[in-house]
Design an enzyme around this catalytic site. Structure first.
Site, PDB file in Angstrom:
ATOM      1  N   ASP A  77       0.790  -1.237   0.000  1.00 14.57           N
ATOM      2  CA  ASP A  77       0.000   0.000   0.000  1.00 14.57           C
ATOM      3  C   ASP A  77       0.822   1.286   0.000  1.00 14.57           C
ATOM      4  O   ASP A  77       1.788   1.422   0.769  1.00 14.57           O
ATOM      5  CB  ASP A  77      -0.869   0.081   1.259  1.00 14.57           C
ATOM      6  CG  ASP A  77      -1.769  -1.104   1.435  1.00 14.57           C
ATOM      7  OD1 ASP A  77      -1.663  -2.065   0.664  1.00 14.57           O
ATOM      8  OD2 ASP A  77      -2.586  -1.075   2.377  1.00 14.57           O
ATOM      9  N   GLU A 249     -10.896  -1.796   3.637  1.00 15.64           N
ATOM     10  CA  GLU A 249      -9.562  -1.282   3.957  1.00 15.64           C
ATOM     11  C   GLU A 249      -9.371   0.093   3.319  1.00 15.64           C
ATOM     12  O   GLU A 249     -10.110   0.498   2.430  1.00 15.64           O
ATOM     13  CB  GLU A 249      -8.478  -2.242   3.459  1.00 15.64           C
ATOM     14  CG  GLU A 249      -8.559  -3.629   4.067  1.00 15.64           C
ATOM     15  CD  GLU A 249      -7.395  -4.513   3.669  1.00 15.64           C
ATOM     16  OE1 GLU A 249      -6.720  -5.015   4.584  1.00 15.64           O
ATOM     17  OE2 GLU A 249      -7.161  -4.709   2.465  1.00 15.64           O
TER      18      GLU A 249
END
Length: 509
Positions: A77, A249
């Site tokens: 990420d 998320e």
């Protein structure tokens, strides 16, 4: 965010059953799974800074030439993205110790133009509270936190048996961080609260944090006057029929004029299967986000490989996003070494309308022009080496097929259906290497073009291991990894009339 555990059999079964809006339930995804318990990582010494990349070190097969990758080791990420003093800071989930998930830390890179990146030493490594999972960063220009006017404050998830929220601050432009002695600033007793995204809300004169609830699904919204003490304000959750078993998320709450957009990455129920990013449009009053009554989920990208994307803070009204160009279904298996994973090209988000409904467009940033050559008309033979952009102006009076290929007979095929305004991409064994994971080949990926009229402009950005398709200046985005033996250097279009241009993109290293 955290790592997911996927079995090849389960993923293949899911892909067979999935449709453009469907998702299969997978018993492998245990709601109580935590990587630091099930797959414990030993305490590691503070790593030495990443070696300075050299041009020679970026010539490996499949190494992207216009997308950010670390010189070596695992990345996922994007984190802590913030703009200050003419510099874009990109932090990211990083394993300083190897090319697989683990030892989660914040890697760090900077750019002055969103194209050329300089990799810097690792910014944050795990401590007594656990690994450093995803988060964000802000510039505290008014010194609300007491760390100093203009301090860069990172807000991240400390992950061990529980996922708690912590902060650290930098007074030297992100080179060095000091952890706040009062961490965690939000305590938690389970492993379903992560990925804090923080922004200043002028209306309430507070910092607002959105936190994903993981397998519990939903987004928690907190408020603070000083980045240290947080009050719970509300919970946003919306049940999506047909998706009972997936996690939320990397939320990002953004204002576009009078409307607000909540972006959420979901897994394993993307637009096809595996990882994906959806968004909700609605209103935010400083405490609660309420979504408009629309047909959700609405996808930001219709490919397999644009996940965990969030926007840079401190950029004013401009909303610039970058995503992790991979998918948890096969992220640990993609044939990349000594690095693993790249980021997408940066995208600029704009809230528009199509068909009387809101549409969040996702076009590549205009800064791409900085590395682009001049446009050249082409009959399909492409004199390219590193990366390039194709621009196809395609008539929609009949169906068309676009075929990218190379001398090794690798082919990536795209069908455009004129009457239904639908684009379908085919990533199969013919596209290149795919046997590394049974879920990588995807026979059909469908996306609405979201354009009216009799013509569509399709931009295709091709790098050594990716194809990013953008229709209608961002009205549709489809991002996919590919692993051809060599870059696709030919484009054939059959069906409708088509005007084709190409421009080369200079390598950024």
């Amino acid at each position: 965010m955290r790592r997911m555990r996927f079995s090849t059999f389960a993923m293949v079964a899911a892909l067979v059953a999935a449709t453009i809006v469907g998702c299969s339930k997978d018993d492998e995804h245990k709601q109580n799974y935590n990587p630091l318990i099930d797959d414990p990582q030993p305490e590691q010494p503070t790593p030495t800074p990443t070696e300075e990349p050299t041009k020679a070190s970026y010539n490996e097969q499949y190494r992207p030439q216009v997308h950010f990758t670390p010189a070596k080791n695992w990345m996922n990420d994007p984190n802590g993205m913030v703009y200050i003093d003419g510099t874009y800071h990109l932090f990211f989930q990083y394993n300083p110790q190897g090319n697989g998930w683990g030892n989660m830390s914040w890697g760090h890179a900077t750019s002055t133009d969103l194209m050329h990146w300089t990799e810097l030493p690792v910014a944050l490594t795990r401590d007594e509270l656990g690994d450093i999972f995803s988060g964000s960063a802000v510039i505290d220009k008014d010194n609300t936190s007491g760390f100093g006017a203009g301090a860069m404050v990172a807000i991240y998830t400390s992950a061990s048996a529980a996922q708690q929220q912590s902060i650290a601050y930098s007074t030297d432009g992100g080179k060095n961080f000091t952890r706040y002695a009062g961490n965690p600033v939000i305590k938690n007793n389970d492993d379903n609260l992560r990925d804090p995204k923080v922004f200043w809300h002028e209306g309430s004169k507070k910092w607002i944090m959105t936190l994903a609830k993981g397998w519990a699904r939903g987004v928690e919204i907190y408020g603070s006057s000083d980045l240290k003490n947080w009050d719970h304000l509300s919970t946003f959750v919306l049940d999506l029929p047909g998706r009972p078993n997936f996690q939320w998320e990397c939320p990002d709450l953004l204002q576009f004029g009078s409307k607000w957009v909540m972006i959420v990455s979901v897994n394993p129920c993307g637009p096809i299967s595996g990882s994906g990013t959806m968004y909700f449009v609605g209103d935010f009053d400083g405490k609660e986000f309420k979504a408009d009554a629309l047909d959700y989920p609405i996808w930001l990208d219709y490919g397999m490989d644009n996940y965990a994307g969030v926007t840079w803070s401190n950029t004013g009204d401009r909303k610039i996003m970058i995503g992790w160009m991979n998918n948890w279904a096969y992220a640990g298996d993609v044939p990349c070494s000594p690095w693993r994973s790249a980021m997408t090209l940066p995208r600029e988000l704009k809230l528009t309308e199509f068909g009387g409904k809101p549409l969040l467009t996702c076009g590549v940033v205009s800064e791409i022009d900085k590395i682009a050559g001049s446009w050249q008309k082409t009959d399909g033979t492409l004199s390219v080496k590193d990366a390039y952009q194709l621009r196809l102006k395609l008539n929609l009076d009949k169906n068309s097929t676009i075929t990218l290929s190379n001398s090794s007979d690798n082919k990536f095929v795209i069908d455009v259906y004129g009457s239904s305004r639908l684009l379908t991409a085919h990533r199969t064994a013919a596209s290149g290497a795919s046997s590394f994971n049974g879920s990588f080949s995807i026979p059909s990926m469908n996306a609405p073009l979201n354009v009216s009229g009799n013509e569509v402009t399709i931009d295709i950005f091709v790098d050594q291991s990716s194809v990013e398709i953008i229709a209608g200046d961002g009205a549709m985005s489809m991002t996919n990894l590919v692993f051809p033996q060599t870059i696709y250097d030919r484009c054939e279009v059959s069906g409708a009339d088509c005007d084709m241009q190409v421009r080369t993109l200079s390598r950024i290293w």
